[in-house]
Design an enzyme around this catalytic site. Structure first.
Site, short mmCIF file in Angstrom:
data_model
loop_
_atom_site.label_atom_id
_atom_site.label_comp_id
_atom_site.label_asym_id
_atom_site.label_seq_id
_atom_site.Cartn_x
_atom_site.Cartn_y
_atom_site.Cartn_z
N CYS A 251 -9.77 3.37 -7.22
CA CYS A 251 -9.87 2.60 -5.85
C CYS A 251 -10.50 3.35 -4.59
CB CYS A 251 -8.07 2.33 -5.53
SG CYS A 251 -7.80 3.27 -4.10
N HIS B 19 -8.54 4.95 -1.68
CA HIS B 19 -7.95 6.31 -1.77
C HIS B 19 -8.45 7.41 -2.71
CE1 HIS B 19 -5.01 3.40 -0.22
NE2 HIS B 19 -4.64 4.34 0.64
ZN ZN Z 1 -6.17 2.58 -3.02
#
Ligand code: ZN
Length: 212
Positions: free
Chosen positions: A96, A99
């Site tokens: 992702c 993050h």
């Molecule tokens: Zn994330």
């Protein structure tokens, strides 16, 4: 998490030599993170961690430098076949972009040829190419569908991705939010309800719950 149907050979080539991928910078950044959290980068267990992390990113983010032509490698065939081609339960591992934590899961890919098909083993490689980048699941789903549309000019293409997001699971957000399903449809799958339904029935049939 090992109940995937399709255990395909997904060999991953590292970043190419052209070096848009700066290993030294990642090593340095990792060392800085270790210092920033109060660790001692010189202690035994951490001494090689910056190098390991750099190598790991080279592998996990290899999709940036994967050459689509070398993936397809001439595996396009002209056939008179106009029924749905479906590859389901394609295991993927992505990161992702918000993050830099993994999201992992399965992709289901279908298309209806319009005179051209691609070798079946290429579909997981296409998924892999887009998974191994910093991603959001919605964009990854769309990119896979668009790539197959542009490659084959099919009557239709459909992609459904089910992902588990570690950034949700690990960070104290309610866990039932961690699983996400996204889809992208073109052509017949968008225009024809029966075609779309056939695809959705096919991927839900015998589906085992995505689990870790
Ligand atoms: Zn994330």
């Amino acid at each position: 998490m090992n109940d995937f149907d399709l255990d395909d050979e997904m060999d991953v080539s590292g970043p190419s030599e052209d070096d848009s991928f700066d290993t030294e910078k990642i090593r340095e950044a990792t060392r800085n993170i270790l210092l920033a959290v109060g660790e001692d980068p010189e202690r035994e267990g951490l001494r090689r961690t910056p190098t390991r992390v750099a190598n790991m990113y080279g592998e996990l983010l290899a999709g940036y430098t994967t050459d689509p032509d070398s993936i397809i490698n001439g595996a396009l065939f002209h056939v008179k076949y106009d029924e749905m081609v479906l590859v389901r339960d394609i295991e993927f591992y992505s990161m992702c972009e918000h993050h830099m934590l993994p999201f992992i899961g399965r992709a289901h890919v279908a298309y209806i040829p319009n005179g051209t098909v691609v070798g079946l083993s290429k579909i997981p490689r296409i998924v892999d190419m887009f998974a191994r980048r910093l991603q959001v699941q919605e964009r990854m789903t769309r990119q896979i569908a668009d790539f197959i549309r542009d490659l084959l000019d099919p009557q239709g293409v459909a992609v459904v991705v089910e992902g588990l997001h570690l950034c949700m699971m690990m960070r104290g957000v309610k866990k039932h939010n961690a699983r996400m399903t996204t889809s992208a449809m073109h052509g017949a799958f968008r225009a024809n309800l029966a075609t779309r339904q056939e695809f959705l029935d096919n991927i839900s049939r015998g589906a085992s719950a995505l689990q870790i």
